[in-house]
Structure formats: structure tokens, C-alpha cells
Design a protein around this motif. Structure first.
Motif, PDB file in Angstrom:
ATOM      1  N   ASN A 162       6.031  -6.834   2.987  1.00 45.00           N
ATOM      2  CA  ASN A 162       5.201  -5.938   3.790  1.00 45.00           C
ATOM      3  C   ASN A 162       5.818  -4.542   3.876  1.00 45.00           C
ATOM      4  O   ASN A 162       5.110  -3.529   3.836  1.00 45.00           O
ATOM      5  CB  ASN A 162       5.011  -6.503   5.201  1.00 45.00           C
ATOM      6  CG  ASN A 162       4.015  -7.651   5.225  1.00 45.00           C
ATOM      7  OD1 ASN A 162       3.033  -7.655   4.494  1.00 45.00           O
ATOM      8  ND2 ASN A 162       4.270  -8.638   6.070  1.00 45.00           N
ATOM      9  N   ALA A 163       7.144  -4.481   3.979  1.00 43.08           N
ATOM     10  CA  ALA A 163       7.833  -3.185   4.057  1.00 43.08           C
ATOM     11  C   ALA A 163       7.682  -2.421   2.749  1.00 43.08           C
ATOM     12  O   ALA A 163       7.454  -1.200   2.750  1.00 43.08           O
ATOM     13  CB  ALA A 163       9.306  -3.399   4.384  1.00 43.08           C
ATOM     14  N   ASN A 199       2.288   2.520  -0.010  1.00 43.44           N
ATOM     15  CA  ASN A 199       1.048   3.131   0.466  1.00 43.44           C
ATOM     16  C   ASN A 199       1.291   4.498   1.102  1.00 43.44           C
ATOM     17  O   ASN A 199       0.457   5.400   0.985  1.00 43.44           O
ATOM     18  CB  ASN A 199       0.334   2.204   1.449  1.00 43.44           C
ATOM     19  CG  ASN A 199      -0.332   1.040   0.725  1.00 43.44           C
ATOM     20  OD1 ASN A 199      -0.673   1.133  -0.449  1.00 43.44           O
ATOM     21  ND2 ASN A 199      -0.500  -0.061   1.433  1.00 43.44           N
ATOM     22  N   SER A 200       2.420   4.644   1.753  1.00 39.43           N
ATOM     23  CA  SER A 200       2.765   5.945   2.321  1.00 39.43           C
ATOM     24  C   SER A 200       2.907   6.985   1.211  1.00 39.43           C
ATOM     25  O   SER A 200       2.408   8.121   1.326  1.00 39.43           O
ATOM     26  CB  SER A 200       4.063   5.839   3.122  1.00 39.43           C
ATOM     27  OG  SER A 200       4.442   7.093   3.627  1.00 39.43           O
ATOM     28  N   VAL A 212      -1.970  -3.906  -1.342  1.00 38.32           N
ATOM     29  CA  VAL A 212      -2.015  -4.747  -0.151  1.00 38.32           C
ATOM     30  C   VAL A 212      -1.480  -6.134  -0.480  1.00 38.32           C
ATOM     31  O   VAL A 212      -1.572  -6.593  -1.617  1.00 38.32           O
ATOM     32  CB  VAL A 212      -3.465  -4.840   0.394  1.00 38.32           C
ATOM     33  CG1 VAL A 212      -4.352  -5.646  -0.540  1.00 38.32           C
ATOM     34  CG2 VAL A 212      -3.489  -5.437   1.787  1.00 38.32           C
ATOM     35  N   ASP A 228       4.142  -1.094   2.550  1.00 34.72           N
ATOM     36  CA  ASP A 228       3.978   0.051   3.453  1.00 34.72           C
ATOM     37  C   ASP A 228       4.580   1.325   2.855  1.00 34.72           C
ATOM     38  O   ASP A 228       3.985   2.409   2.937  1.00 34.72           O
ATOM     39  CB  ASP A 228       4.629  -0.235   4.813  1.00 34.72           C
ATOM     40  CG  ASP A 228       3.835  -1.239   5.634  1.00 34.72           C
ATOM     41  OD1 ASP A 228       2.651  -1.488   5.305  1.00 34.72           O
ATOM     42  OD2 ASP A 228       4.397  -1.797   6.604  1.00 34.72           O
ATOM     43  N   GLU A 229       5.758   1.206   2.250  1.00 40.27           N
ATOM     44  CA  GLU A 229       6.404   2.369   1.620  1.00 40.27           C
ATOM     45  C   GLU A 229       5.558   2.881   0.452  1.00 40.27           C
ATOM     46  O   GLU A 229       5.388   4.094   0.274  1.00 40.27           O
ATOM     47  CB  GLU A 229       7.798   1.989   1.117  1.00 40.27           C
ATOM     48  CG  GLU A 229       8.804   1.714   2.219  1.00 40.27           C
ATOM     49  CD  GLU A 229      10.109   1.169   1.673  1.00 40.27           C
ATOM     50  OE1 GLU A 229      10.222   1.013   0.431  1.00 40.27           O
ATOM     51  OE2 GLU A 229      11.021   0.889   2.474  1.00 40.27           O
ATOM     52  N   GLN A 285      -4.780   1.946  -2.949  1.00 40.75           N
ATOM     53  CA  GLN A 285      -3.572   1.474  -2.286  1.00 40.75           C
ATOM     54  C   GLN A 285      -3.179   0.104  -2.812  1.00 40.75           C
ATOM     55  O   GLN A 285      -3.766  -0.431  -3.736  1.00 40.75           O
ATOM     56  CB  GLN A 285      -3.773   1.446  -0.771  1.00 40.75           C
ATOM     57  CG  GLN A 285      -3.890   2.814  -0.140  1.00 40.75           C
ATOM     58  CD  GLN A 285      -3.766   2.762   1.368  1.00 40.75           C
ATOM     59  OE1 GLN A 285      -4.285   1.870   2.026  1.00 40.75           O
ATOM     60  NE2 GLN A 285      -3.070   3.743   1.921  1.00 40.75           N
TER      61      GLN A 285
END
Length: 203
Positions: free
Chosen positions: A145-146, A152-153, A129, A149-150, A127
Motif C-alpha cells: 500500500n505504501a 500515485n503521488s 491500485v 501511494d508513493e 494510477q
């Protein structure tokens, strides 16, 4: 008595073959090749400079010409022809193709800049981070952060879909590990990654 003993030994041998074939035979070389192809497409198409030779995590050892590998239990229970004919790993499905397009756009946009600045890095489980939020202006942290998150999804969905597409959902953890190593190997110098202990290192 002798027939009973032979029957028990035969049953044990069949059980051993079944266990070894199902639980051990993950086509690691084919998975590495597939991961390298997918990652290379994402990074190359997004304009990320290729990794320098000899940088990053250690690459798998190459076989020495003329030297035969030592025999193992696996050699005894899996025919040599089957072991030599390693299957290809399917990495192109409608789902993985859509994920690749999104990843390419993300790396070609802000994600590459975040890696270049050292604000984000690769984790040991495949992933991304935010590793140094303090290096980002306050008004950019929520957006970073957004983006992470996208990313990692999509990464979670990618590893799961590749395992499913190859008919082995149980391979997901091994595919994730293979891709985690591939992202580090293909990334350019200066990008951060975590080693197996969780410590941050810079290429």
C-alpha cells in the motif's frame, strides 16, 4: 442595417474561432508520442519486458494512404498549416526527470513484482491500485500500500507538471487520460488494468 448585421456576424465568427482554438486544440498525437517516450524510458530502464505486439488496449487508428480525412468545422476555423504543425509536448523538466528516476527505481524493485503477481493493476485514470490484497502475505500488505501511494503521488505530480510545463494547466485531465492508455499499451502480458467501465482485465 446591413452593416450592423455584418458586424454581428464578424463578431460571432471571431468568438467561434477563439472558443474552438482554446477549448478544442489539444495536440493529442504529440501527447501520445510524449507519453510513449516517458513510459518506455521508465519500463525499459527498470528491466520490464516490453509488451507483445497486438496486446493490450486498442492503438489509435492509422491514416489510410491516399485517403483524405473528411472536412470538419475545425478545418474551417484553424488554418491547415497550423493544424499540420502540431506542437511538441515538453516532458523533460527537473521535476519530471526526478519523478522518472523514482518511478524507474520503483518498477525495478517491488512494483514490478506486484504487477507480475496480479496484486496491483493500472486504473483507468492513470494510477495504480492494489486490486487483490488477498494474494499478498499479511506482512507485505502495508508495504504494498505504501509503494502504491508513493507511485500515485508521483503520477499525479507528473501529469500536473507536464500540463504546467507546456503552459496549459487545463490539459492535465487529457494528459492523464493519454498516459493511462499508454501505461496499458506498453505493459507486458499478464498485467492487470481497468477498462473505461472500471472492470478488471488481464493483458
Amino acid at each position: 442595417m446591413r452593416k450592423a448585421l455584418i458586424g454581428i456576424m464578424t463578431s460571432a465568427a471571431i468568438a467561434l474561432v477563439g472558443c474552438v482554438t482554446i477549448n478544442v486544440y489539444f495536440p493529442e498525437a504529440a501527447a501520445q508520442k510524449a507519453a510513449d517516450q516517458f513510459i518506455g524510458n521508465v519500463l525499459d530502464d527498470s528491466g520490464v519486458a516490453p509488451a507483445a505486439q497486438g496486446s493490450g488496449a486498442a492503438t489509435p487508428a492509422k491514416p489510410v494512404p491516399g485517403k483524405q480525412p473528411s472536412a470538419s468545422l475545425l478545418d474551417l476555423v484553424i488554418p491547415a498549416a497550423q493544424a499540420a504543425d502540431a506542437p511538441n509536448i515538453q516532458i523533460s523538466t527537473p521535476q519530471t526527470d526526478a519523478i522518472r528516476v523514482r518511478m524507474t527505481a520503483r518498477f525495478g524493485g517491488q512494483l514490478k513484482a506486484l504487477f507480475n503477481s496480479g496484486a496491483v493493476g493500472f486504473t483507468a485514470n492513470g494510477q495504480v491500485v492494489v486490486r487483490d490484497a488477498g494474494s499478498l502475505p499479511l506482512d507485505q500488505r502495508s508495504q504494498a500500500n505504501a509503494i502504491v501511494d508513493e507511485e500515485n503521488s508521483d503520477r499525479d505530480a507528473l501529469y500536473r507538471e507536464i500540463a504546467r510545463a507546456n503552459g496549459h494547466p487545463e490539459w492535465e485531465a487529457q494528459i492523464r487520460k493519454t498516459f493511462a492508455e499508454g501505461w496499458v499499451q506498453r505493459s507486458p502480458p499478464g498485467w492487470y488494468y481497468q477498462d473505461a467501465s472500471g472492470a478488471w482485465k488481464r493483458k
